[in-house]
Design an enzyme around this catalytic site. Structure first.
Site, mmCIF file in Angstrom:
data_model
loop_
_atom_site.group_PDB
_atom_site.id
_atom_site.type_symbol
_atom_site.label_atom_id
_atom_site.label_comp_id
_atom_site.label_asym_id
_atom_site.label_seq_id
_atom_site.Cartn_x
_atom_site.Cartn_y
_atom_site.Cartn_z
ATOM 1 N N TYR A 238 0.852 -1.202 0.000
ATOM 2 C CA TYR A 238 0.000 0.000 0.000
ATOM 3 C C TYR A 238 0.889 1.253 0.000
ATOM 4 O O TYR A 238 0.534 2.298 -0.526
ATOM 5 C CB TYR A 238 -0.952 -0.035 1.194
ATOM 6 C CG TYR A 238 -2.133 0.903 1.057
ATOM 7 C CD1 TYR A 238 -3.054 0.752 0.018
ATOM 8 C CD2 TYR A 238 -2.350 1.937 1.965
ATOM 9 C CE1 TYR A 238 -4.131 1.608 -0.111
ATOM 10 C CE2 TYR A 238 -3.432 2.793 1.848
ATOM 11 C CZ TYR A 238 -4.320 2.625 0.812
ATOM 12 O OH TYR A 238 -5.388 3.478 0.694
ATOM 13 N N LYS B 236 -2.982 8.604 2.892
ATOM 14 C CA LYS B 236 -4.220 8.446 3.685
ATOM 15 C C LYS B 236 -4.027 9.004 5.096
ATOM 16 O O LYS B 236 -4.959 9.543 5.689
ATOM 17 C CB LYS B 236 -4.656 6.981 3.735
ATOM 18 C CG LYS B 236 -5.161 6.418 2.409
ATOM 19 C CD LYS B 236 -6.341 7.191 1.871
ATOM 20 C CE LYS B 236 -6.998 6.495 0.688
ATOM 21 N NZ LYS B 236 -7.965 7.360 -0.007
HETATM 22 P P1 NAD Z 1 -12.451 3.811 -7.831
HETATM 23 O O1 NAD Z 1 -11.349 3.539 -8.780
HETATM 24 O O2 NAD Z 1 -13.812 3.420 -8.252
HETATM 25 O O3 NAD Z 1 -12.462 5.365 -7.436
HETATM 26 C C1 NAD Z 1 -11.282 6.160 -7.408
HETATM 27 C C2 NAD Z 1 -11.674 7.450 -8.083
HETATM 28 O O4 NAD Z 1 -10.615 8.413 -7.998
HETATM 29 C C3 NAD Z 1 -11.981 7.260 -9.577
HETATM 30 O O5 NAD Z 1 -13.305 7.629 -9.836
HETATM 31 C C4 NAD Z 1 -11.017 8.213 -10.268
HETATM 32 O O6 NAD Z 1 -11.591 8.840 -11.398
HETATM 33 C C5 NAD Z 1 -10.765 9.215 -9.149
HETATM 34 N N1 NAD Z 1 -9.560 10.006 -9.425
HETATM 35 C C6 NAD Z 1 -8.276 9.562 -9.554
HETATM 36 N N2 NAD Z 1 -7.474 10.591 -9.862
HETATM 37 C C7 NAD Z 1 -8.257 11.707 -9.916
HETATM 38 C C8 NAD Z 1 -8.021 13.075 -10.191
HETATM 39 N N3 NAD Z 1 -6.790 13.538 -10.500
HETATM 40 N N4 NAD Z 1 -9.076 13.936 -10.160
HETATM 41 C C9 NAD Z 1 -10.309 13.509 -9.853
HETATM 42 N N5 NAD Z 1 -10.603 12.223 -9.583
HETATM 43 C C10 NAD Z 1 -9.589 11.339 -9.626
HETATM 44 O O7 NAD Z 1 -12.041 3.088 -6.470
HETATM 45 P P2 NAD Z 1 -12.651 3.172 -4.993
HETATM 46 O O8 NAD Z 1 -12.091 2.005 -4.300
HETATM 47 O O9 NAD Z 1 -14.120 3.378 -5.054
HETATM 48 O O10 NAD Z 1 -11.919 4.451 -4.408
HETATM 49 C C11 NAD Z 1 -12.615 5.520 -3.803
HETATM 50 C C12 NAD Z 1 -11.907 5.967 -2.543
HETATM 51 O O11 NAD Z 1 -11.994 4.932 -1.572
HETATM 52 C C13 NAD Z 1 -10.416 6.239 -2.715
HETATM 53 O O12 NAD Z 1 -10.042 7.334 -1.901
HETATM 54 C C14 NAD Z 1 -9.793 4.974 -2.179
HETATM 55 O O13 NAD Z 1 -8.452 5.163 -1.762
HETATM 56 C C15 NAD Z 1 -10.732 4.712 -1.022
HETATM 57 N N6 NAD Z 1 -10.677 3.363 -0.442
HETATM 58 C C16 NAD Z 1 -10.761 2.270 -1.228
HETATM 59 C C17 NAD Z 1 -10.688 1.007 -0.660
HETATM 60 C C18 NAD Z 1 -10.727 -0.237 -1.513
HETATM 61 O O14 NAD Z 1 -10.304 -1.292 -1.044
HETATM 62 N N7 NAD Z 1 -11.231 -0.180 -2.717
HETATM 63 C C19 NAD Z 1 -10.576 0.866 0.732
HETATM 64 C C20 NAD Z 1 -10.526 2.010 1.509
HETATM 65 C C21 NAD Z 1 -10.579 3.264 0.909
#
Ligand code: NAD
Length: 285
Positions: free
Chosen positions: A181, A188
């Site tokens: 990670y 984060k």
């Molecule tokens: P996802 O890929 O569906 O969403 C990530 C989003 O970030 C995408 O829609 C992408 O377009 C956007 N993004 C990236 N660069 C960008 C930029 N420069 N400008 C605007 N938007 C941008 O994946 P997700 O898992 O739904 O992620 C959403 C959030 O949840 C993130 O912050 C991720 O770190 C967090 N998260 C995810 C998990 C997991 O296991 N999937 C766990 C905990 C937290």
């Protein structure tokens, strides 16, 4: 008293889960106007949040970064009657300013801002932290995944009234080492810390700022992290609830944090992780 038949327990649990999926909470978000960032596809956490907000009566605006993403986001956003669908790469101040100006064309206020954005160069998410964390990977991860919360909060603040709230998505890698990670964990940690500083600052304007620390989920962003598939199956065995979470769990937490249910909750990092964060050593065997 007759002993409980395990089969009955299973049937009851299945029925409760089915009810839960259909659950509506009586229009918790009625009249609220929410800007949703971070929908990439129908597995995105932001998409589950958008659906839940819509079901509870919210009006929605969606943002996406760049044309390639627009093709994926537009049909989803339109299916929920989006008031606007805006190009906004959060690494660009001009994009953020334009998005705010475009929101002003359809709404005179914003009640909720959902920050669901995370990105780090793929090479930084596999291998030894010291080796793969270049200055550029650090800069990009911090900028897109953490600074953007501050930048968006500042830009949307003039449209937010007392009672408005902001929520973002974090992960346990902010608190403890999760191999691979890497720099995302550092970003984060900055996001969670920024949540507290913003909560204190914007609290003076009656705006709440919170963060959901979600358990691992199979999404586009997660696909970039080496070893994610194995981690998901191991995680399901180790959490106190012996399962992984689903996107809808984050959506319900967001409903709580962004509706009046959470009206005195701010600066919080709410773990939605089936209890993962409380576990130290899983087995002494
Ligand atoms: P996802 O890929 O569906 O969403 C990530 C989003 O970030 C995408 O829609 C992408 O377009 C956007 N993004 C990236 N660069 C960008 C930029 N420069 N400008 C605007 N938007 C941008 O994946 P997700 O898992 O739904 O992620 C959403 C959030 O949840 C993130 O912050 C991720 O770190 C967090 N998260 C995810 C998990 C997991 O296991 N999937 C766990 C905990 C937290």
């Amino acid at each position: 008293m007759s002993p409980i038949d395990p089969k009955d327990v299973e049937v009851t649990r299945a029925r409760m889960e089915a009810d839960d999926v259909r659950a509506s909470y009586g229009g918790l978000m009625r009249g609220k106007r929410a800007v949703i960032t971070g929908v990439a596809n129908d597995r995105s956490i932001a998409w589950a949040i958008a659906q839940a907000f819509h079901a509870e009566g919210a009006e929605l605006v969606f943002t996406y970064p760049g044309e390639a993403m627009e093709r994926r986001v537009r049909p989803l956003a339109e299916s929920l009657g989006a008031k606007a669908i805006l190009d906004c790469d959060v690494a660009k101040d001009d994009d953020i300013d334009r998005a705010v100006a475009d929101v002003r064309k359809v709404w005179d206020r914003v009640d909720v801002l959902v920050h669901s954005i995370g990105y780090a160069p793929r090479e930084a998410l596999a291998g030894r932290f010291a080796d793969v964390t270049t200055r550029e990977a650090w800069r990009v991860a911090m900028d897109v995944s953490a600074y953007s919360l501050v930048g968006l909060a500042r830009a949307f603040k003039p449209l937010m009234r007392p009672g408005a709230s902001i929520v973002s998505l974090s992960y346990y890698g902010a608190e403890k080492v999760v191999r691979n990670y890497n720099v995302m964990g550092v970003a984060k940690a900055a996001l969670e810390c920024s949540t507290r500083y913003l909560a204190d600052d914007l609290g003076a304007d009656g705006i709440r700022v919170n963060c959901i620390s979600a358990g691992p989920l199979k999404t586009l962003a997660a696909a970039g992290i080496k070893g994610m598939r194995d981690m998901l199956s191991e995680n399901a065995e180790r959490t106190p609830l012996r399962r992984n979470i689903e996107q809808e769990d984050c959506a319900r937490a967001a409903l709580y944090l962004c509706s009046d249910l959470g009206k005195n909750v701010t600066g919080e990092v709410l773990h939605v992780d089936a209890g993962q964060n409380i576990v130290g050593v899983v087995s002494m065997g």
